[in-house]
Design a protein around this motif. Sequence first.
Motif, PDB file in Angstrom:
ATOM      1  N   SER A  26       0.818  -1.213   0.000  1.00  0.00           N
ATOM      2  CA  SER A  26       0.000   0.000   0.000  1.00  0.00           C
ATOM      3  C   SER A  26       0.853   1.265   0.000  1.00  0.00           C
ATOM      4  O   SER A  26       0.605   2.190  -0.779  1.00  0.00           O
ATOM      5  CB  SER A  26      -0.937  -0.015   1.208  1.00  0.00           C
ATOM      6  OG  SER A  26      -1.681   1.174   1.287  1.00  0.00           O
ATOM      7  N   VAL A  27       1.886   1.320   0.858  1.00  0.00           N
ATOM      8  CA  VAL A  27       2.666   2.555   0.982  1.00  0.00           C
ATOM      9  C   VAL A  27       3.647   2.742  -0.176  1.00  0.00           C
ATOM     10  O   VAL A  27       4.083   3.870  -0.444  1.00  0.00           O
ATOM     11  CB  VAL A  27       3.433   2.596   2.324  1.00  0.00           C
ATOM     12  CG1 VAL A  27       2.477   2.576   3.494  1.00  0.00           C
ATOM     13  CG2 VAL A  27       4.446   1.461   2.427  1.00  0.00           C
ATOM     14  N   THR A  28       4.011   1.647  -0.844  1.00  0.00           N
ATOM     15  CA  THR A  28       4.959   1.766  -1.962  1.00  0.00           C
ATOM     16  C   THR A  28       4.278   1.765  -3.321  1.00  0.00           C
ATOM     17  O   THR A  28       4.931   2.066  -4.327  1.00  0.00           O
ATOM     18  CB  THR A  28       5.966   0.601  -1.932  1.00  0.00           C
ATOM     19  OG1 THR A  28       5.259  -0.636  -2.044  1.00  0.00           O
ATOM     20  CG2 THR A  28       6.778   0.615  -0.644  1.00  0.00           C
ATOM     21  N   SER A  29       2.990   1.431  -3.333  1.00  0.00           N
ATOM     22  CA  SER A  29       2.256   1.291  -4.601  1.00  0.00           C
ATOM     23  C   SER A  29       2.997   0.351  -5.551  1.00  0.00           C
ATOM     24  O   SER A  29       3.086   0.586  -6.761  1.00  0.00           O
ATOM     25  CB  SER A  29       2.061   2.661  -5.262  1.00  0.00           C
ATOM     26  OG  SER A  29       1.298   3.514  -4.428  1.00  0.00           O
ATOM     27  N   ALA A  30       3.565  -0.710  -4.981  1.00  0.00           N
ATOM     28  CA  ALA A  30       4.368  -1.648  -5.768  1.00  0.00           C
ATOM     29  C   ALA A  30       3.495  -2.439  -6.729  1.00  0.00           C
ATOM     30  O   ALA A  30       2.353  -2.788  -6.420  1.00  0.00           O
ATOM     31  CB  ALA A  30       5.118  -2.604  -4.835  1.00  0.00           C
ATOM     32  N   SER A  31       4.047  -2.723  -7.880  1.00  0.00           N
ATOM     33  CA  SER A  31       3.358  -3.572  -8.840  1.00  0.00           C
ATOM     34  C   SER A  31       3.348  -5.000  -8.317  1.00  0.00           C
ATOM     35  O   SER A  31       4.025  -5.332  -7.339  1.00  0.00           O
ATOM     36  CB  SER A  31       4.068  -3.520 -10.194  1.00  0.00           C
ATOM     37  OG  SER A  31       5.378  -4.057 -10.073  1.00  0.00           O
ATOM     38  N   THR A  32       2.600  -5.860  -8.971  1.00  0.00           N
ATOM     39  CA  THR A  32       2.521  -7.260  -8.556  1.00  0.00           C
ATOM     40  C   THR A  32       3.899  -7.910  -8.574  1.00  0.00           C
ATOM     41  O   THR A  32       4.266  -8.651  -7.653  1.00  0.00           O
ATOM     42  CB  THR A  32       1.573  -8.039  -9.486  1.00  0.00           C
ATOM     43  OG1 THR A  32       0.281  -7.426  -9.449  1.00  0.00           O
ATOM     44  CG2 THR A  32       1.460  -9.494  -9.048  1.00  0.00           C
TER      45      THR A  32
END
Length: 526
Positions: A26-32
Amino acid sequence: TIALAPLILSAKTFGSFSDQMAVVQSVTSASTKDFSRLNDRAKELGRTTSFTAAEVAAAMVALGRAGFSANEILAAIAGTLDLARAGALDLGEATTIMADVSRSFGLAADQAGLVGDVLAKTANIANTDVQLVGEAMKYVAASANLSGQSLERVSGALAVLANRGLKGEMAGASLAMVLTQLAGKDVQKRLGDLGIRATDAQGNLRDLLDILRDLAGATAGLGNAQKLSLFKEMFDQRGMRSAILLSQNAAEWQKLTQIIAASSGTAASVAKRMDDTLGGSFRMMMSAVEGVQIAIGEALEKTLRRWMDRVAVVAQQAEAWISANQGLVVSALKLALVAGVLGGTLIGLAATSSALAFITGTLAAGFSMAVTVFSGFLSILSALVTSTGLVTAAIAGVGLIILQMTGAGSIALAWLGNQFDALREKIGRVCKSIGDALAAGDILLAAKVLWAALRQEWTKGLNYLSAGWETLYLVAADSFDRLTTSAFSAWRSIKTTALDVLTEISRQALESGQNMAESFWSAIRD
């Protein structure tokens, strides 16, 4: 249950870890793809270091909130763990220090190891620790970076100040004031008057060590009062202390800076030594165990989630059914209350029976053989009617009532007293005869006297019991008949009430039970 316990604990551990990793995403908005890399890295470090995977995930959350991207977190996380262990810090605190210093000095995420090495070496060579160095950096790092001072140079200055009692935020604030004052035109002019240049040809501030070392040389011939006045004038009350200490110890500052600059690998080395203990072995073991739990929980995740979702659906349907059938719940409560009252009554009667038996037995043992025989008779009579605890307790209660109402207890005790006196006289006569025989040396005669006395009393007791048996039997039978009649009457009343409640419950259950059963099996089949 014992067999399932490891699986349940594993599911709980994996649940906590997955919750933390969800925050990371959530905090990094990382991709899958990036999230998968972060997840694998957290589990790997959890298995191979003294930090658990959940702790690693928490550190990733802190880095993400500090603005680190997924790739930057992957690059910085190992150095952060080394800094935490080397500085004996909480992992969250170490993460904050590393992130703040890195960002303030404009360092790339893959230089987190450098930050950890510099801070760990500074703490090792000076009278301070990583936490205090980190506190100082909060105040001076931004100014130092803007003025072109390196991390190693600032760390060397903090080491010099710490060795002289100026540590933490006080040291950082004082050193920041020196840099701020040096940027002012008035201070630069005053330094120019002393033959010192504060800036280079491009207008950038020179190395702080060079400026303060030149200042120490230019003021060497001044008196103490003039020096203090000059330092206060240029660096203010808040910065003069650090300026004086650094200018007077420029050689030590240079030496410590060189040592810090050669600190590569320090944090990892210190962390390894700190884990090379019994405590470190225990932490490594627990991290490895958590790794196994996470692997088990991950394998069970899909199955457990599917079943939990089904249970949630059934629970929601049950809640709706209960809300729609509150009368059934009330009826069930009534039945429980009836059962509770009945059970309490039986327990009370049993306690009364036990207490009466104890009292009777104690008195019998203290009076005489006759009362003992009578107590044994009562025990036989009780054994005949103990097919139910209620009947036994009732007999005891009736006995107490009879004794209380008729005064038979007082009469019995008086009779026992008289019998005891008579028995005492007989025993006295027998003992005297035995004593006379023994005095004459006739042991055989003494034995004959004793045996004759015992046989006489035994025969007399049997005759007495035989004569009183029929009367006692008739009284006991009549009392038993009265008691059972009362007990069955009370039972019929209780049974009628219970049947009314059960009838009400059955009626309401039949009306809504079918719907609930169909909903439950439908949820299971889905």
